[in-house]
Each structure stands twice: as structure tokens, then as C-alpha cells.
Design a protein around this motif. Structure first.
Motif, PDB file in Angstrom:
ATOM      1  N   THR A  89     105.440 -31.511  -7.239  1.00  0.00           N
ATOM      2  CA  THR A  89     104.855 -31.594  -5.847  1.00  0.00           C
ATOM      3  C   THR A  89     105.171 -32.941  -5.473  1.00  0.00           C
ATOM      4  O   THR A  89     104.998 -34.413  -5.963  1.00  0.00           O
ATOM      5  CB  THR A  89     103.460 -31.743  -6.545  1.00  0.00           C
ATOM      6  OG1 THR A  89     102.537 -30.357  -6.384  1.00  0.00           O
ATOM      7  CG2 THR A  89     102.744 -31.559  -4.736  1.00  0.00           C
ATOM      8  N   ASP A  91     103.741 -35.617  -2.059  1.00  0.00           N
ATOM      9  CA  ASP A  91     103.118 -36.289  -0.570  1.00  0.00           C
ATOM     10  C   ASP A  91     103.321 -37.354  -0.865  1.00  0.00           C
ATOM     11  O   ASP A  91     103.060 -38.262  -1.179  1.00  0.00           O
ATOM     12  CB  ASP A  91     102.236 -35.431  -1.186  1.00  0.00           C
ATOM     13  CG  ASP A  91     100.660 -35.264  -0.388  1.00  0.00           C
ATOM     14  OD1 ASP A  91     101.051 -34.748   0.768  1.00  0.00           O
ATOM     15  OD2 ASP A  91      99.860 -36.061  -0.651  1.00  0.00           O
ATOM     16  N   PRO A 119     105.326 -23.612  -8.874  1.00  0.00           N
ATOM     17  CA  PRO A 119     106.113 -23.872  -7.307  1.00  0.00           C
ATOM     18  C   PRO A 119     106.666 -25.316  -7.548  1.00  0.00           C
ATOM     19  O   PRO A 119     106.414 -26.669  -8.336  1.00  0.00           O
ATOM     20  CB  PRO A 119     104.217 -23.745  -6.768  1.00  0.00           C
ATOM     21  CG  PRO A 119     103.637 -24.440  -8.060  1.00  0.00           C
ATOM     22  CD  PRO A 119     104.114 -23.749  -9.398  1.00  0.00           C
ATOM     23  N   THR A 121     106.600 -28.247  -4.157  1.00  0.00           N
ATOM     24  CA  THR A 121     105.538 -28.638  -2.870  1.00  0.00           C
ATOM     25  C   THR A 121     106.610 -29.814  -1.837  1.00  0.00           C
ATOM     26  O   THR A 121     106.601 -30.641  -3.412  1.00  0.00           O
ATOM     27  CB  THR A 121     104.074 -28.181  -2.742  1.00  0.00           C
ATOM     28  OG1 THR A 121     104.043 -27.014  -3.896  1.00  0.00           O
ATOM     29  CG2 THR A 121     103.208 -28.307  -1.394  1.00  0.00           C
ATOM     30  N   THR A 123     104.828 -31.987   1.211  1.00  0.00           N
ATOM     31  CA  THR A 123     104.089 -32.631   1.424  1.00  0.00           C
ATOM     32  C   THR A 123     104.203 -33.699   2.847  1.00  0.00           C
ATOM     33  O   THR A 123     104.384 -34.423   1.959  1.00  0.00           O
ATOM     34  CB  THR A 123     102.435 -31.155   1.310  1.00  0.00           C
ATOM     35  OG1 THR A 123     101.927 -32.226   0.818  1.00  0.00           O
ATOM     36  CG2 THR A 123     102.495 -30.288   1.791  1.00  0.00           C
ATOM     37  N   THR A 140     108.102 -23.565  -2.822  1.00  0.00           N
ATOM     38  CA  THR A 140     107.007 -22.662  -2.273  1.00  0.00           C
ATOM     39  C   THR A 140     105.806 -22.769  -1.382  1.00  0.00           C
ATOM     40  O   THR A 140     105.406 -21.366  -1.362  1.00  0.00           O
ATOM     41  CB  THR A 140     106.061 -23.153  -4.638  1.00  0.00           C
ATOM     42  OG1 THR A 140     107.040 -22.205  -5.152  1.00  0.00           O
ATOM     43  CG2 THR A 140     105.363 -22.003  -4.533  1.00  0.00           C
ATOM     44  N   SER A 141     106.047 -24.491  -0.569  1.00  0.00           N
ATOM     45  CA  SER A 141     104.711 -24.631   0.183  1.00  0.00           C
ATOM     46  C   SER A 141     105.617 -25.377  -0.111  1.00  0.00           C
ATOM     47  O   SER A 141     105.874 -26.769   0.015  1.00  0.00           O
ATOM     48  CB  SER A 141     103.282 -24.713  -0.332  1.00  0.00           C
ATOM     49  OG  SER A 141     103.037 -24.727   0.109  1.00  0.00           O
ATOM     50  N   SER A 142     105.561 -25.760   1.891  1.00  0.00           N
ATOM     51  CA  SER A 142     105.620 -26.686   2.418  1.00  0.00           C
ATOM     52  C   SER A 142     105.541 -26.880   3.664  1.00  0.00           C
ATOM     53  O   SER A 142     105.737 -26.059   4.543  1.00  0.00           O
ATOM     54  CB  SER A 142     107.854 -27.051   2.513  1.00  0.00           C
ATOM     55  OG  SER A 142     108.044 -27.804   3.341  1.00  0.00           O
TER      56      SER A 142
END
Length: 275
Positions: A89, A91, A119, A121, A123, A140-142
């Protein structure tokens, strides 16, 4: 940091292989990392499958370059993680440096791939590099990310701006409006910076009398501040297990003009204070 060799997975922190790891409030500047091997990153060269790492409020400046000259099939270079898997992750980070490789170049991730249950990610992160956030073009997530280069292959959650000038000065707030400008990000005459932490506990130069724990894997020594770290340095840290339980500030970061290197407070001298 200057590195020029043939080392694999070269980077500031090497390989990420544990669980529940966090890298936070780190700035890398004035650094050149080059390898003739396949994989290199400014922060991590490799993340192992099964590892779990969070990278938060880390800032890589314009004076950083990351280069792999290898033409191997797994060649990769990146700002934060060059190669691998695991749960990663990122961030509220920034990559304003340069990445170069004849293979997979990514501003945040290089050759970092998909795996069920692990995942990847990103952000609220910013980059001026005109390359993908992840060279694999998989996340997976952005969300809430900004980068330069309108001709780069589109990635979900990444808004591409026409030039780095759109990230500079007060215009940055309008052009990157979803960033937290009140709590985390701050404009400058140039590119934005990440605000320095407030209400921090700066080391006073003292050395702790002892540490909690027994130094084993099951019961590691606990380090919460600079005094605990000084104790570990003075008392044969080799072969022992430690757990960091808080952010350690050896000097006052808010007293530094990061553009000139000048201090408004006298910095601690680590070796003199704990020798």
C-alpha cells in the motif's frame, strides 16, 4: 545515496519480506542508484509474496535517479518497489525523480504483479515521471493520484496532467484538488511538499538505562524513542530482536530549511552523545 554496481534488487531498504511493515515520513534526495542487474528501486528492490508493507508520507525528490541497464526479461526499475508481489500500500507519497530501464519502468511500482489476496494499492500519490504508476498496468485499488504525461497509457485512479508546471505553486491545489491540502500536502513556489509532523518527541541526547523485553523473537526489545535506540547501539545489538513502537526523531525536523540545509536549532551529534 550513491550506488553503481551489478547488485540485484538494489535499493535503500533492499527486500521487503515481513508482515505489518510500515515505512513512514521518509525523504530520499540527492541520490543516484544504477545497476547492470535486472531490478532496482529507490526504496525497495523486491517485495516477497506474502509480505505486507505500507508506505506512507514518503517523498522522493527531483534529485533522485533510478537506473537498470539490463535487457533481461524481468528487468524493472521504479521509485518505490521495483519487483515482486505481496500486499503493498502506497498512500500520500511523491515521486519526482527519474526512472530509466529498457524493460519495465514505473514511477511507483516496476514489475509488480497480480496475486489473489495480495492487493496492490496506491492512493493520494503524485509523480512527475511520464511513465505508468505500475509498469504492469495492474493495481487492485487506485484513487486520488496525479501524474504528468497525457500520452501515457491510462490507469484507473490516476489523473494525468499536461506538465509538471500544473503541479507547482498555488495552482497545484486546483489541479490536484482531491489531495489533503490542510493536513498533509503543502504548496511551494515549486512542486508541493509533504508537511512535517507536528507534536513530535525529539531525542534529548540521553541513553536509556534498559529496554523492555528480553531480546528474543517471541519477546523482542521495545524501542520507543531516541534514548532506547542509543541504548541498543551501546549494548551489543547484534543477534537480538527489536520492535519499534513509535517514531524516533533524533533531531528536530521542523527546524530545518530543507532547501538550504540550514538549521535554526543545533542538531544532536549522534556519535558524540552515545560514545
Amino acid at each position: 545515496v550513491y550506488y553503481n554496481s551489478n547488485g540485484e534488487y538494489s535499493s535503500l531498504l533492499g527486500r521487503a519480506r515481513g508482515t505489518d511493515m510500515t515505512v513512514k515520513n521518509l525523504t530520499i534526495s540527492d541520490s543516484e542508484l544504477t545497476t547492470s542487474a535486472q531490478r532496482i528501486g529507490a526504496l525497495f528492490g523486491f517485495s516477497y509474496g506474502g509480505c505486507s508493507v505500507t508506505i506512507s508520507r514518503c517523498y522522493i525528490t527531483e534529485s533522485v535517479s533510478v537506473t537498470s541497464t539490463s535487457t533481461g526479461n524481468d528487468g524493472a526499475a521504479a521509485g518505490f518497489v521495483a519487483y515482486g508481489n505481496g500486499t503493498v500500500t502506497v498512500d500520500n507519497c511523491a515521486f519526482f525523480g527519474r526512472v530509466s530501464t529498457p524493460k519495465m519502468a514505473g514511477s511507483i511500482f516496476g514489475n509488480v504483479w497480480y496475486s489473489a489476496g495480495q492487493p496492490k494499492t496506491i492512493t493520494n500519490t503524485v509523480s512527475t515521471a511520464q511513465i505508468p504508476f505500475n509498469a504492469k498496468l495492474y493495481l487492485t485499488s487506485s484513487s486520488g493520484n496525479y501524474a504528468v504525461g497525457t500520452g501515457v497509457t491510462a490507469e484507473t485512479g490516476v489523473t494525468r496532467l499536461a506538465s509538471a508546471d500544473m503541479m507547482k505553486g498555488e495552482a497545484a491545489k486546483a489541479n490536484m484538488s482531491t489531495l489533503d491540502w490542510d493536513g498533509i500536502w503543502q504548496t511551494t513556489a515549486g512542486l508541493p511538499i509533504i508537511r512535517k509532523p507536528s507534536n513530535i518527541n525529539v531525542w534529548d541526547g540521553s541513553v536509556a538505562a534498559s529496554l523492555s523485553g528480553s531480546g528474543t523473537k517471541a519477546d523482542p526489545y521495545l524501542k520507543t524513542d531516541g534514548a532506547d535506540l542509543a541504548y541498543a547501539v551501546n549494548n551489543s545489538a547484534a543477534g537480538k530482536y527489536y520492535k519499534l513502537t513509535g517514531d524516533i526523531y533524533l533531531n528536530e525536523p521542523t527546524a530545518v530549511n530543507w532547501a538550504t540545509g540550514e538549521h535554526s536549532a543545533t542538531p544532536n551529534s549522534w556519535y558524540a552523545d552515545v560514545a
